[in-house]
Design a protein around this motif. Structure first.
Motif, mmCIF file in Angstrom:
data_model
loop_
_atom_site.group_PDB
_atom_site.id
_atom_site.type_symbol
_atom_site.label_atom_id
_atom_site.label_comp_id
_atom_site.label_asym_id
_atom_site.label_seq_id
_atom_site.Cartn_x
_atom_site.Cartn_y
_atom_site.Cartn_z
ATOM 1 N N ARG A 105 44.740 -64.307 60.914
ATOM 2 C CA ARG A 105 43.641 -65.119 60.399
ATOM 3 C C ARG A 105 43.958 -65.671 59.005
ATOM 4 O O ARG A 105 43.710 -66.845 58.715
ATOM 5 N N ARG A 106 44.547 -64.819 58.162
ATOM 6 C CA ARG A 106 44.865 -65.263 56.801
ATOM 7 C C ARG A 106 45.978 -66.302 56.800
ATOM 8 O O ARG A 106 45.945 -67.245 56.007
ATOM 9 N N ILE A 107 46.951 -66.139 57.683
ATOM 10 C CA ILE A 107 48.013 -67.137 57.774
ATOM 11 C C ILE A 107 47.442 -68.474 58.253
ATOM 12 O O ILE A 107 47.816 -69.548 57.754
ATOM 13 N N GLY A 108 46.502 -68.413 59.206
ATOM 14 C CA GLY A 108 45.842 -69.636 59.655
ATOM 15 C C GLY A 108 45.081 -70.320 58.531
ATOM 16 O O GLY A 108 45.145 -71.547 58.379
ATOM 17 N N GLN A 109 44.359 -69.518 57.736
ATOM 18 C CA GLN A 109 43.651 -70.076 56.593
ATOM 19 C C GLN A 109 44.627 -70.673 55.579
ATOM 20 O O GLN A 109 44.365 -71.727 54.982
ATOM 21 N N SER A 110 45.771 -70.011 55.396
ATOM 22 C CA SER A 110 46.769 -70.509 54.448
ATOM 23 C C SER A 110 47.327 -71.855 54.901
ATOM 24 O O SER A 110 47.548 -72.751 54.078
ATOM 25 N N ILE A 111 47.535 -71.992 56.203
ATOM 26 C CA ILE A 111 48.039 -73.265 56.724
ATOM 27 C C ILE A 111 47.039 -74.383 56.466
ATOM 28 O O ILE A 111 47.409 -75.505 56.076
ATOM 29 N N VAL A 141 52.338 -73.883 47.537
ATOM 30 C CA VAL A 141 52.862 -72.907 48.503
ATOM 31 C C VAL A 141 52.929 -71.524 47.873
ATOM 32 O O VAL A 141 52.547 -70.518 48.495
ATOM 33 N N LEU A 142 53.404 -71.439 46.633
ATOM 34 C CA LEU A 142 53.474 -70.151 45.947
ATOM 35 C C LEU A 142 52.087 -69.543 45.779
ATOM 36 O O LEU A 142 51.917 -68.324 45.902
ATOM 37 N N THR A 143 51.088 -70.368 45.499
ATOM 38 C CA THR A 143 49.720 -69.873 45.330
ATOM 39 C C THR A 143 49.195 -69.254 46.618
ATOM 40 O O THR A 143 48.603 -68.169 46.608
ATOM 41 N N VAL A 144 49.425 -69.928 47.734
ATOM 42 C CA VAL A 144 48.976 -69.410 49.032
ATOM 43 C C VAL A 144 49.702 -68.103 49.354
ATOM 44 O O VAL A 144 49.095 -67.120 49.801
ATOM 45 N N VAL A 145 51.012 -68.061 49.122
ATOM 46 C CA VAL A 145 51.788 -66.843 49.387
ATOM 47 C C VAL A 145 51.322 -65.703 48.488
ATOM 48 O O VAL A 145 51.201 -64.551 48.925
ATOM 49 N N GLY A 146 51.030 -66.027 47.228
ATOM 50 C CA GLY A 146 50.542 -65.005 46.307
ATOM 51 C C GLY A 146 49.218 -64.403 46.736
ATOM 52 O O GLY A 146 49.016 -63.185 46.664
ATOM 53 N N VAL A 190 46.340 -79.302 50.495
ATOM 54 C CA VAL A 190 47.170 -79.617 49.327
ATOM 55 C C VAL A 190 48.035 -80.841 49.601
ATOM 56 O O VAL A 190 48.183 -81.726 48.745
ATOM 57 N N SER A 191 48.613 -80.899 50.799
ATOM 58 C CA SER A 191 49.458 -82.045 51.142
ATOM 59 C C SER A 191 48.656 -83.342 51.171
ATOM 60 O O SER A 191 49.150 -84.394 50.740
ATOM 61 N N ILE A 192 47.418 -83.270 51.664
ATOM 62 C CA ILE A 192 46.564 -84.469 51.704
ATOM 63 C C ILE A 192 46.257 -84.944 50.288
ATOM 64 O O ILE A 192 46.321 -86.142 49.982
ATOM 65 N N ILE A 193 45.932 -83.986 49.403
ATOM 66 C CA ILE A 193 45.632 -84.350 48.013
ATOM 67 C C ILE A 193 46.849 -84.978 47.346
ATOM 68 O O ILE A 193 46.743 -86.007 46.655
ATOM 69 N N ALA A 194 48.030 -84.368 47.543
ATOM 70 C CA ALA A 194 49.246 -84.919 46.943
ATOM 71 C C ALA A 194 49.547 -86.309 47.501
ATOM 72 O O ALA A 194 49.952 -87.219 46.755
ATOM 73 N N PHE A 195 49.333 -86.499 48.795
ATOM 74 C CA PHE A 195 49.569 -87.809 49.430
ATOM 75 C C PHE A 195 48.628 -88.861 48.853
ATOM 76 O O PHE A 195 49.043 -89.984 48.546
#
Length: 315
Positions: free
Chosen positions: A7-13, A292-297, A19-24
């Protein structure tokens, strides 16, 4: 536990997609578009059109986003046209140096903060507790750049005990060849991090010492050392584990100002230079990496809860 991780990995994705949408979107909101931001303000319409066609920027926005996501999934964070290098190659060169700087400071601050925080909790409201608390508040209120300048003034300029500038080099080996230059930047980050960790450790230890199972351990006649390090410490470390997990992004971000003060050639220093030179591709690439580091952290912090406290059960 497995269901929680899934569940947490799904939320991280989902977060990473956001994040990718914001950067785009930020990339396409640049004045004049990405082409003019990269080529320069004097770019002609013909040059902009050629750049857009070459990089697929003349396609529909949805198509551009999926191409952008495909590149990210392949690990392609973009290209710095100012430096004529890929963002990946820049990060591969600079991230180990930032890990050395901020990672060393993180380890040293924990080594100092955990025992001091425990001792403050045991001897709370005493002279040592008040003194350590005052020092922590003082360090916590200091901006890292100001603390770094003060250390340079006293230890480098007045005393000539340490070099004022961090070691310069194209790789990690060249930097490690001059360890004396690492002392001041690591000391600066250690003092700032210690202030935060020690306060959390003191509060967590005081709360743990007030629990019924601690009183039971005392009633059984266990020594104070056994109570503190076998029974109390594991539970008191839970907030610290969260902080350490959330400190993963600081391997890049926390050293930004400190790296600039000491001219340390890490990722933070590169990020500042990219902002000054309007190297937007490099800026956005580093932002994605930090995301990515924030999500992994966050994920590591959640796992640490279950490891340190077996009573915690994720349903």
């Amino acid at each position: 536990m497995i269901a929680f991780l899934v569940r947490r990995i799904g939320q991280s994705i989902v977060v990473l997609i956001g994040v990718s949408i914001i950067a785009f979107i930020l990339e396409h909101l640049l004045p004049g578009g990405p082409a003019k931001a990269i080529i320069g303000p004097r770019a002609t319409p013909i040059q902009i059109a050629a750049f857009n066609h070459q990089n697929g920027l003349d396609k529909p926005v949805v198509v551009q986003y999926f191409v952008y996501m495909w590149h990210l999934l392949q690990g392609n964070l973009g290209r710095s046209y100012k430096l004529n290098q890929t963002v990946n190659s820049i990060l591969i060169r600079t991230v180990p140096e930032s890990i050395l700087l901020v990672g060393s400071a993180l380890v040293f601050s924990l080594i100092i903060a955990i025992p001091i925080g425990i001792y403050q909790a045991v001897k709370r409201n005493g002279i040592f507790d008040y003194t350590a608390t005052s020092i922590s508040f003082l360090l916590y209120s200091m901006p890292s750049f100001w603390l770094g300048i003060i250390l340079i003034l006293f230890l480098a300029v007045n005393v000539h005990f340490l070099p004022a500038e961090a070691p310069q080099g194209a790789n990690l080996g060249a930097i490690l060849a001059h360890p004396s230059g690492l002392v001041l930047p690591i000391l600066t980050l250690t003092l700032v991090s210690y202030a935060s960790f020690s306060r959390y450790m003191r509060s967590s230890a005081i709360e743990a010492l007030a629990q019924d199972w601690i009183r039971t351990a005392k009633a059984k006649g266990l020594s104070q050392r056994t109570i503190l390090f076998k029974h109390m410490l594991r539970n008191a470390l839970i907030p610290i584990a969260t902080l350490v997990g959330l400190s993963l992004p600081s391997l890049i971000t926390a050293g930004v100002i400190t790296e600039s003060v000491f001219n340390f050639p890490g990722t933070g220093f590169v990020f500042i230079n990219a902002a000054n030179t309007e190297d937007y591709s490099l800026l956005l690439g580093i932002i994605i990496f930090v995301g990515v580091l924030t999500v992994v952290g966050n994920l590591i912090a959640d796992i640490a809860y279950a490891v340190l406290d077996p009573r915690v059960r994720y349903r």
